[in-house]
Design a protein around this motif. Structure first.
Motif, PDB file in Angstrom:
ATOM      1  N   GLN A   1       1.167  -1.206   0.238  1.00  0.00           N
ATOM      2  CA  GLN A   1       0.241  -0.053  -0.327  1.00  0.00           C
ATOM      3  C   GLN A   1       0.971   1.203   0.378  1.00  0.00           C
ATOM      4  O   GLN A   1       1.745   1.673   0.363  1.00  0.00           O
ATOM      5  N   PRO A   2       0.721   2.381  -0.727  1.00  0.00           N
ATOM      6  CA  PRO A   2       1.504   3.537  -0.649  1.00  0.00           C
ATOM      7  C   PRO A   2       2.105   4.264   0.883  1.00  0.00           C
ATOM      8  O   PRO A   2       0.672   3.895   1.770  1.00  0.00           O
ATOM      9  N   VAL A   3       2.499   4.638   0.659  1.00  0.00           N
ATOM     10  CA  VAL A   3       2.807   4.575   2.167  1.00  0.00           C
ATOM     11  C   VAL A   3       1.668   6.212   2.657  1.00  0.00           C
ATOM     12  O   VAL A   3       1.892   6.235   3.684  1.00  0.00           O
ATOM     13  N   ASP A   4       1.853   7.377   1.677  1.00  0.00           N
ATOM     14  CA  ASP A   4       1.195   8.386   1.725  1.00  0.00           C
ATOM     15  C   ASP A   4      -0.538   7.965   2.296  1.00  0.00           C
ATOM     16  O   ASP A   4      -0.815   8.968   3.309  1.00  0.00           O
ATOM     17  N   PHE A   5      -0.662   7.435   1.558  1.00  0.00           N
ATOM     18  CA  PHE A   5      -1.944   6.490   1.711  1.00  0.00           C
ATOM     19  C   PHE A   5      -1.965   5.960   2.658  1.00  0.00           C
ATOM     20  O   PHE A   5      -3.739   6.728   3.280  1.00  0.00           O
ATOM     21  N   MET A   6      -1.915   6.250   3.952  1.00  0.00           N
ATOM     22  CA  MET A   6      -1.570   4.974   4.501  1.00  0.00           C
ATOM     23  C   MET A   6      -1.805   5.896   5.837  1.00  0.00           C
ATOM     24  O   MET A   6      -1.471   5.863   7.019  1.00  0.00           O
ATOM     25  N   GLN A   7      -0.285   6.198   5.575  1.00  0.00           N
ATOM     26  CA  GLN A   7       0.432   7.209   6.798  1.00  0.00           C
ATOM     27  C   GLN A   7      -0.080   8.891   6.837  1.00  0.00           C
ATOM     28  O   GLN A   7       0.008   9.193   8.178  1.00  0.00           O
ATOM     29  N   SER A   8      -0.854   9.149   5.697  1.00  0.00           N
ATOM     30  CA  SER A   8      -1.266  10.628   6.168  1.00  0.00           C
ATOM     31  C   SER A   8      -2.833  10.504   5.773  1.00  0.00           C
ATOM     32  O   SER A   8      -3.488  11.384   6.094  1.00  0.00           O
ATOM     33  N   PHE A   9      -3.335  10.247   4.105  1.00  0.00           N
ATOM     34  CA  PHE A   9      -3.983  10.211   4.145  1.00  0.00           C
ATOM     35  C   PHE A   9      -5.552   9.351   5.592  1.00  0.00           C
ATOM     36  O   PHE A   9      -6.271  10.176   5.497  1.00  0.00           O
ATOM     37  N   LYS A  10      -4.994   8.365   5.361  1.00  0.00           N
ATOM     38  CA  LYS A  10      -6.030   7.590   6.648  1.00  0.00           C
ATOM     39  C   LYS A  10      -5.823   8.364   8.218  1.00  0.00           C
ATOM     40  O   LYS A  10      -6.952   8.373   8.494  1.00  0.00           O
TER      41      LYS A  10
ATOM     42  N   PRO B   1      -8.228  17.262  11.101  1.00  0.00           N
ATOM     43  CA  PRO B   1      -6.847  16.522  10.300  1.00  0.00           C
ATOM     44  C   PRO B   1      -5.238  16.833   9.758  1.00  0.00           C
ATOM     45  O   PRO B   1      -4.433  15.574   9.870  1.00  0.00           O
ATOM     46  N   VAL B   2      -5.042  18.121  10.248  1.00  0.00           N
ATOM     47  CA  VAL B   2      -4.233  18.611   9.721  1.00  0.00           C
ATOM     48  C   VAL B   2      -2.941  18.244  11.073  1.00  0.00           C
ATOM     49  O   VAL B   2      -2.400  17.569  10.912  1.00  0.00           O
ATOM     50  N   LEU B   3      -3.801  18.352  11.869  1.00  0.00           N
ATOM     51  CA  LEU B   3      -2.927  17.975  13.709  1.00  0.00           C
ATOM     52  C   LEU B   3      -3.140  16.864  13.880  1.00  0.00           C
ATOM     53  O   LEU B   3      -1.446  16.245  14.001  1.00  0.00           O
ATOM     54  N   GLY B   4      -4.538  16.273  14.198  1.00  0.00           N
ATOM     55  CA  GLY B   4      -4.250  14.644  13.956  1.00  0.00           C
ATOM     56  C   GLY B   4      -3.344  13.915  13.195  1.00  0.00           C
ATOM     57  O   GLY B   4      -3.209  12.616  13.463  1.00  0.00           O
ATOM     58  N   SER B   5      -3.207  14.620  11.788  1.00  0.00           N
ATOM     59  CA  SER B   5      -2.067  13.182  11.217  1.00  0.00           C
ATOM     60  C   SER B   5      -0.838  14.359  11.308  1.00  0.00           C
ATOM     61  O   SER B   5       0.333  13.383  10.302  1.00  0.00           O
ATOM     62  N   LYS B   6      -0.461  14.475  11.895  1.00  0.00           N
ATOM     63  CA  LYS B   6       0.833  14.987  12.300  1.00  0.00           C
ATOM     64  C   LYS B   6       1.786  16.332  10.835  1.00  0.00           C
ATOM     65  O   LYS B   6       2.751  15.916  10.624  1.00  0.00           O
ATOM     66  N   GLY B   7       0.753  16.338  10.468  1.00  0.00           N
ATOM     67  CA  GLY B   7       1.049  17.413   9.480  1.00  0.00           C
ATOM     68  C   GLY B   7       1.296  16.331   7.778  1.00  0.00           C
ATOM     69  O   GLY B   7       1.455  16.991   6.983  1.00  0.00           O
ATOM     70  N   GLY B   8       0.528  14.656   7.968  1.00  0.00           N
ATOM     71  CA  GLY B   8       0.825  14.544   6.668  1.00  0.00           C
ATOM     72  C   GLY B   8      -0.616  14.851   6.020  1.00  0.00           C
ATOM     73  O   GLY B   8       0.166  14.875   4.772  1.00  0.00           O
TER      74      GLY B   8
ATOM     75  N   VAL C   1      -4.899   3.079  -8.389  1.00  0.00           N
ATOM     76  CA  VAL C   1      -3.505   2.451  -6.983  1.00  0.00           C
ATOM     77  C   VAL C   1      -3.199   3.167  -5.975  1.00  0.00           C
ATOM     78  O   VAL C   1      -2.786   3.065  -4.593  1.00  0.00           O
ATOM     79  N   HIS C   2      -3.045   4.707  -6.410  1.00  0.00           N
ATOM     80  CA  HIS C   2      -1.792   6.023  -5.338  1.00  0.00           C
ATOM     81  C   HIS C   2      -3.338   5.569  -4.524  1.00  0.00           C
ATOM     82  O   HIS C   2      -3.190   6.966  -3.067  1.00  0.00           O
ATOM     83  N   GLY C   3      -4.573   6.203  -4.803  1.00  0.00           N
ATOM     84  CA  GLY C   3      -5.510   6.668  -4.319  1.00  0.00           C
ATOM     85  C   GLY C   3      -4.988   8.444  -4.208  1.00  0.00           C
ATOM     86  O   GLY C   3      -5.814   8.737  -2.730  1.00  0.00           O
ATOM     87  N   GLN C   4      -4.699   8.708  -4.972  1.00  0.00           N
ATOM     88  CA  GLN C   4      -4.093  10.557  -5.094  1.00  0.00           C
ATOM     89  C   GLN C   4      -5.557  11.133  -4.990  1.00  0.00           C
ATOM     90  O   GLN C   4      -6.002  10.713  -5.741  1.00  0.00           O
ATOM     91  N   VAL C   5      -5.139  12.076  -4.525  1.00  0.00           N
ATOM     92  CA  VAL C   5      -6.177  13.005  -4.596  1.00  0.00           C
ATOM     93  C   VAL C   5      -6.221  14.061  -5.442  1.00  0.00           C
ATOM     94  O   VAL C   5      -7.597  15.193  -5.891  1.00  0.00           O
ATOM     95  N   GLU C   6      -5.644  14.015  -6.778  1.00  0.00           N
ATOM     96  CA  GLU C   6      -5.913  14.674  -7.981  1.00  0.00           C
ATOM     97  C   GLU C   6      -6.686  14.674  -8.570  1.00  0.00           C
ATOM     98  O   GLU C   6      -7.211  15.781  -9.078  1.00  0.00           O
ATOM     99  N   PRO C   7      -7.579  13.605  -9.014  1.00  0.00           N
ATOM    100  CA  PRO C   7      -9.159  13.586  -9.453  1.00  0.00           C
ATOM    101  C   PRO C   7     -10.202  13.855  -8.663  1.00  0.00           C
ATOM    102  O   PRO C   7     -11.135  15.411  -9.890  1.00  0.00           O
ATOM    103  N   VAL C   8     -10.368  14.338  -7.813  1.00  0.00           N
ATOM    104  CA  VAL C   8     -11.409  15.545  -6.483  1.00  0.00           C
ATOM    105  C   VAL C   8     -10.656  16.384  -7.011  1.00  0.00           C
ATOM    106  O   VAL C   8     -11.627  17.473  -7.275  1.00  0.00           O
ATOM    107  N   ALA C   9      -9.449  17.281  -7.105  1.00  0.00           N
ATOM    108  CA  ALA C   9      -8.873  18.472  -7.429  1.00  0.00           C
ATOM    109  C   ALA C   9      -9.683  19.059  -9.445  1.00  0.00           C
ATOM    110  O   ALA C   9     -10.042  19.549  -8.984  1.00  0.00           O
TER     111      ALA C   9
END
Length: 473
Positions: free
Chosen positions: A54-63, A75-82, A150-158
């Protein structure tokens, strides 16, 4: 990645179908287009969700951002800036987690649904008889599938909000539109030639000059802001387009580069002012409501804003920065600062050269120029220009699409097969190899469409101040 071969087969199938569709001139129905796009993305999303990698940022920042919302935390503070954007998407993450949908599915569901919605929007953006072909080609786009499924990156949303803003701003009628129809630079050169530099300045700023005339009652500025008969439709379009672009900015900050093209698609100066103001409404709303919906305390808001505005100078994954640091991620403020200045200077030049182009071509040129000059880039950034380039392709559009898809696919599918040490060794070569893509991306810019051939339906003229007799003597 456990399912790299299957994923690669789907991606190659998509490329082949897109090229054959271009060659044979296919015009599939919207039902067929959506069926193909949904099938491709669901297959890849399903295999990615059950994959052991699983992508690192998908698991450790987005989740963590979604879990923070679930726990009524920022969400900014809860993800420690992720997560360092507005909380709009984490709200959706939190809802899906609350519904009990596994993160590996729910986190990707957000981006896959957005990418599917982009398919018909790309057709609308293209317009004309080839609209369904362009929608089909985006449905088959391999990079879009990688980034969304695959990555679950948020570019498609933007992008789904940004492209929708373009479609709404343009409205009905001819899909080809002019850019800036008043050549201010030509007018300035004409006056300087007639009066000299000093005379032109005195003529513009002196009593009765062009600047004061423009600002006076009945001048061009007040005239442009005055409501006109039949103006309500364009103002409604401007308001909706601005709100949609604001939602794009709520997903990420980069859609700021889309704003000039959206504004130029609107027919009047007044509608552009309305759209520009409306663009700021959603970001401000989601920022000021943090204490209500995200549990952010008032004294935490300055820290949240600081983190959202903090761009770490990570370089080494793309272009000249990868060559300079050996293809490894590095914090280098010097390279990042140089790259930022290069981006701004280049985009100013591109905006000038394409100022009279169709606003979609202007946007394509700006985004491709960004990719060529940026020192820091994730593979997901390469999706930024895809809807615009697919909608209005150039001669080198598909070499660019295939080139960046191969580069990104190597990173997503092949490099993830190995242990950490091997991955870093491969990363060094992969990052430096990106330099090969720069000339292809530059060639893909709409060089032959720097001046739109679309008819000007709303003339926009500037008043010419009279030449003082003393200046012409």
């Amino acid at each position: 990645m456990d399912y790299a071969i299957l994923t690669g087969f789907v991606l190659v199938t998509g490329v082949v179908l897109a090229i054959v569709a271009q060659w044979r001139g296919w015009r599939p129905s919207l039902v067929v287009v959506l069926a193909v796009g949904i099938l491709f993305r669901l297959v890849i999303m399903t295999t990615s969700a059950i994959d052991t990698w699983q992508p690192v940022d998908f698991m450790q920042s987005f989740k963590p951002a979604g879990e923070a919302i679930l726990n009524h935390q920022d969400p900014v503070l809860g993800s420690k800036g992720g997560w360092h954007f507005l909380p709009t998407i984490p709200y959706v993450y939190g809802l899906l987690l609350w519904l009990g949908i596994p993160w590996e599915v729910g986190g990707r569901l957000v981006t896959v649904v957005a990418d599917i919605a982009l398919i018909p929007l790309v057709g609308k953006l293209a317009g004309g008889p080839k609209a369904s072909l362009r929608a089909f080609q985006y449905a088959c786009n391999p990079l879009a599938m990688l980034v969304a499924a695959v990555h679950g990156q948020v570019e498609p949303v933007a992008l789904v909000f940004g492209v929708a803003a373009f479609v709404i701003a343009r409205g009905p009628g001819n899909p080809d539109r002019p850019g800036i129809v008043v050549d201010v630079f030509a007018l300035a050169r004409e006056r300087v030639s007639a009066l000299g530099v000093g005379g032109a300045v005195r003529s513009a700023l002196g009593p009765g000059g062009a600047v004061r005339t423009a600002l006076a009652p009945g001048g061009v500025v007040r005239g442009a802001l005055t409501p006109r008969p039949g103006d309500k439709a364009s103002i409604r379009r401007a308001l909706l387009a601005g709100l949609l672009m604001g939602l794009a900015l709520c997903a990420k900050s980069w859609p700021i580069w889309l704003i000039p093209g959206m504004l130029l698609l609107l027919p009047t100066f007044r509608s552009r002012v309305v759209a520009f103001v409306a663009t700021g409404v959603p970001p401000v709303f989601f920022l000021v409501t943090l204490p209500v919906f995200a549990g952010t305390s008032l004294d935490q808001i300055p820290e949240v804003i600081r983190i959202m505005g903090d761009v770490r100078p990570i370089v080494g994954e793309w272009s000249y920065s990868a060559i300079m640091v050996g293809g490894d991620w590095t914090l280098d403020a010097g390279i990042a600062t140089f790259g930022t200045r290069l981006i701004y200077c280049t985009l100013l030049v591109v905006a000038f050269l394409w100022r009279r182009a169709d606003p979609i071509d202007l946007t394509t040129a700006l985004l491709l120029a960004f990719m060529v000059t940026t020192p820091r880039l994730g593979a997901q950034y390469l999706l930024w220009f895809m809807p615009f380039l697919i909608a209005r392709p150039t001669r080198f559009a598909w070499p660019a699409v295939i080139g960046v898809s191969l580069w990104a696919g190597y990173g997503y599918l092949y490099m993830t097969q190995f242990d950490t040490d091997t991955w870093w060794a491969l990363h060094s070569v992969w990052a430096r190899a990106s330099i090969v893509l720069l000339p292809i991306l530059a060639l893909a810019m709409p060089w032959k469409r720097r001046v739109s051939k679309a008819p000007v339906t709303v003339p926009e003229t500037l008043p010419r101040a009279p030449v003082p007799a003393s200046a012409s003597a």
